[in-house]
Design a protein around this motif. Structure first.
Motif, PDB file in Angstrom:
ATOM      1  N   GLU A 278       1.099  -1.572  -0.284  1.00  0.00           N
ATOM      2  CA  GLU A 278      -0.441   0.458  -0.221  1.00  0.00           C
ATOM      3  C   GLU A 278       0.840   1.533  -0.199  1.00  0.00           C
ATOM      4  O   GLU A 278       0.505   2.053  -0.985  1.00  0.00           O
ATOM      5  CB  GLU A 278      -0.911   0.186   1.053  1.00  0.00           C
ATOM      6  CG  GLU A 278      -2.172  -0.603   1.789  1.00  0.00           C
ATOM      7  CD  GLU A 278      -2.675  -1.492   0.010  1.00  0.00           C
ATOM      8  OE1 GLU A 278      -3.376   0.021  -0.799  1.00  0.00           O
ATOM      9  OE2 GLU A 278      -3.273  -2.171  -0.577  1.00  0.00           O
ATOM     10  N   LYS A 279       1.465   1.436   0.599  1.00  0.00           N
ATOM     11  CA  LYS A 279       3.196   2.299   0.735  1.00  0.00           C
ATOM     12  C   LYS A 279       3.483   2.540  -0.947  1.00  0.00           C
ATOM     13  O   LYS A 279       3.589   3.541  -0.701  1.00  0.00           O
ATOM     14  CB  LYS A 279       3.949   2.124   1.830  1.00  0.00           C
ATOM     15  CG  LYS A 279       3.709   2.516   2.695  1.00  0.00           C
ATOM     16  CD  LYS A 279       5.004   2.386   4.127  1.00  0.00           C
ATOM     17  CE  LYS A 279       4.931   2.784   5.322  1.00  0.00           C
ATOM     18  NZ  LYS A 279       5.155   2.887   5.759  1.00  0.00           N
ATOM     19  N   ARG A 281       2.068   2.799  -3.552  1.00  0.00           N
ATOM     20  CA  ARG A 281       0.913   2.230  -4.475  1.00  0.00           C
ATOM     21  C   ARG A 281       0.803   3.599  -4.311  1.00  0.00           C
ATOM     22  O   ARG A 281       0.198   4.460  -5.053  1.00  0.00           O
ATOM     23  CB  ARG A 281      -0.657   1.707  -3.826  1.00  0.00           C
ATOM     24  CG  ARG A 281      -0.507  -0.137  -4.403  1.00  0.00           C
ATOM     25  CD  ARG A 281      -2.120  -0.724  -3.747  1.00  0.00           C
ATOM     26  NE  ARG A 281      -3.051  -0.114  -4.853  1.00  0.00           N
ATOM     27  CZ  ARG A 281      -3.801   0.088  -4.702  1.00  0.00           C
ATOM     28  NH1 ARG A 281      -5.195  -0.463  -2.805  1.00  0.00           N
ATOM     29  NH2 ARG A 281      -5.198   0.816  -5.099  1.00  0.00           N
ATOM     30  N   LEU A 282       0.771   4.022  -2.594  1.00  0.00           N
ATOM     31  CA  LEU A 282       0.056   6.073  -2.690  1.00  0.00           C
ATOM     32  C   LEU A 282       1.918   6.003  -3.132  1.00  0.00           C
ATOM     33  O   LEU A 282       1.282   7.827  -3.912  1.00  0.00           O
ATOM     34  CB  LEU A 282       0.430   5.826  -1.063  1.00  0.00           C
ATOM     35  CG  LEU A 282      -1.080   5.794  -0.401  1.00  0.00           C
ATOM     36  CD1 LEU A 282      -1.022   5.236   0.992  1.00  0.00           C
ATOM     37  CD2 LEU A 282      -2.039   6.064  -1.025  1.00  0.00           C
ATOM     38  N   THR A 283       2.981   5.930  -3.128  1.00  0.00           N
ATOM     39  CA  THR A 283       3.940   6.587  -3.628  1.00  0.00           C
ATOM     40  C   THR A 283       3.950   6.868  -5.035  1.00  0.00           C
ATOM     41  O   THR A 283       3.817   7.967  -5.854  1.00  0.00           O
ATOM     42  CB  THR A 283       5.363   6.086  -3.426  1.00  0.00           C
ATOM     43  OG1 THR A 283       5.574   5.714  -1.524  1.00  0.00           O
ATOM     44  CG2 THR A 283       6.732   6.778  -3.972  1.00  0.00           C
ATOM     45  N   LEU A 285       1.095   7.095  -6.502  1.00  0.00           N
ATOM     46  CA  LEU A 285       0.069   8.325  -6.433  1.00  0.00           C
ATOM     47  C   LEU A 285      -0.073   9.350  -5.981  1.00  0.00           C
ATOM     48  O   LEU A 285      -0.509  10.276  -5.540  1.00  0.00           O
ATOM     49  CB  LEU A 285      -1.365   7.481  -6.010  1.00  0.00           C
ATOM     50  CG  LEU A 285      -2.143   6.425  -7.026  1.00  0.00           C
ATOM     51  CD1 LEU A 285      -3.593   5.668  -6.084  1.00  0.00           C
ATOM     52  CD2 LEU A 285      -2.258   7.189  -8.243  1.00  0.00           C
ATOM     53  N   ALA A 286       1.584  10.040  -6.156  1.00  0.00           N
ATOM     54  CA  ALA A 286       1.971  10.874  -5.238  1.00  0.00           C
ATOM     55  C   ALA A 286       1.543  11.920  -5.958  1.00  0.00           C
ATOM     56  O   ALA A 286       0.720  13.335  -5.147  1.00  0.00           O
ATOM     57  CB  ALA A 286       3.253  11.142  -4.782  1.00  0.00           C
TER      58      ALA A 286
END
Lengths: 288, 288
Positions: A278-279, A281-283, A285-286
């Motif tokens: 998940e981390k 994925r978020l990166t 989507l920064a």
């Protein structure tokens, strides 16, 4: 005697209804058997309980998101002016409204009367993770209904068993049922009703029907004694809260509620996903 | 410019959505246009508002017992992590739970989907005297429903008009509709989502679906811009609350809510009975 792990019996035990049919007039309404002994100390004790209560509630809710079924149902009963609304305001007001489900049971509607007495109650049972509060409850169906002869005696008498069955089922589903009888003296009620007539900001709290109900005080005490005795069992016991002093009543219920939630020992659940994934994925989507 | 009677424009005006279709990326998310300028000052300002808010709420409820129809509906919308739950906890947590009706709208159930989109909403409109809070709302039916293509475009497009009709009817019934868009930047969302993955007490607040939603950020901003523009009218206007700073967001909504309730100027009602008569009745019932 089981203890709460502190230097006093559990609040559950302290406020437990004595075995057998209680003589309500013998049960204290002004006692302060444990905890704060003054209004000032009670305010401090309540403020001290608040973060604990709030934390327990958050964990109860959090664990429900991972499937835990636990929840708590606080049932508030007591004569007019005993302080049910006050408990809602001062005790439940301590926790996140998002985790509280409040149901106030007034005179049933025509539609509600065309169903079994538990029909409207069942709809208000709190979901997993939530603290439910019944301001009046299914007990009215063996209290005012009995005192006012709204149904024949065999009908209300059969309800004790129905209530016990209902509460046993709730308990089996993960509901901790905490029933509190806010016990006041007739003198305290008189004083509080009079106060409502002396203060323009309280006129709205008074209803001429309150006097008519007061006239039936002995019959209500009788009906309460039977309801408490017939529907107290280890899974869903009654507590008798001395309620002549508002500050003690509020503290006592907050303390009891905190104790019951602590016994459930709710826990933040582990993640239901992979944290690293998940981390990443978020990166990715920064910038969106 | 109309003022609130203080030395600043009304909060309603300060946070009003600008006329026309907003470019959300031009609307500030970190601004503090009025009121406290630091976390510490905001905590003090919020604590100072609390008794005013509580008093207004009590009078709103009190007057409803004499037939007044006024009530207030606070609609909270915003991207994930914008703080809807936080507002419920920190702002609505300031007032008596007995006077608040909270509805959280999640994904609709199969039953709800088999009805018009306003069917489940209508059931949660607060009764007279109560502050209703919608944590998400009917606006989801022109937001996620549009972004996720859950219904054809003509269907969601027709809903703007239906929403305006619905809110106009509510307003006519005595409902003060206060709509707040909690506006955050994409960077703030990223930071808050990451924080949930860094703290075991917050894991439960994260859902892998949150990342999938974030990927659609531009489409959501578009959908919000249209929803705000299409459904803002003088009777039920949108407010844009800069929400990158939680302390400012909470203070701003509390201030707006207080202002809106104060405009209603709720009053304790006169007694609906004769005070002398009731005092005599109580005296006759001194011993029961």
């Amino acid at each position: 005697m089981a203890t709460s792990g502190h230097d006093h019996p559990s609040y559950s035990e302290t406020f437990a209804l004595p075995a057998g049919r209680p003589a309500l007039s013998d049960l204290p309404t002004r006692a302060t058997p444990v905890g704060p002994q003054s209004k000032k100390d009670a305010a401090a004790a309540l403020a001290e309980l608040a973060p604990t209560l709030e934390g327990l509630q958050e964990r109860l809710f959090a664990q429900s998101t991972a499937g835990a079924q636990n929840r708590l149902l606080l049932v508030l009963q007591g004569m007019d002016t005993s302080g049910k609304d006050g408990v809602v305001k001062h005790v439940l007001g301590l926790v996140d409204p998002g985790g509280v489900s409040l149901a106030s049971f007034k005179s049933p509607t025509k539609e509600e009367l065309s169903h079994d007495f538990l029909w409207r109650i069942e709809k208000q049972v709190p979901p997993a993770g939530v603290i439910g509060v019944f301001n009046r409850s299914h007990y009215e169906d063996v209290l005012i209904v009995r005192v006012r002869n709204l149904v024949p005696e065999p009908v209300w008498r059969a309800r004790y068993g129905a209530i016990n069955d209902f509460e046993r089922r709730l308990t089996g589903e993960g509901v901790t049922v905490v029933k509190c009888f806010l016990h006041i003296s007739a003198d305290t009620q008189l004083e509080r009703l009079r106060a409502r007539l002396d203060d323009p900001t309280k006129y709205w709290k008074y209803n001429p029907a309150d006097a008519a109900e007061r006239a039936l005080w002995p019959r209500y005490q009788d009906a309460y004694a039977d309801a408490l005795a017939e529907c107290s069992n280890p899974d869903a016991p009654w507590h008798v809260i001395p309620s002549d002093r508002k500050w003690y009543r509020n503290w006592a219920i907050a303390a009891l509620l905190t104790e019951k939630l602590a016994e459930l020992d709710p826990q933040y659940p582990p993640p239901a996903y992979d944290i690293g994934t998940e981390k990443d994925r978020l990166t990715a989507l920064a910038d969106v």
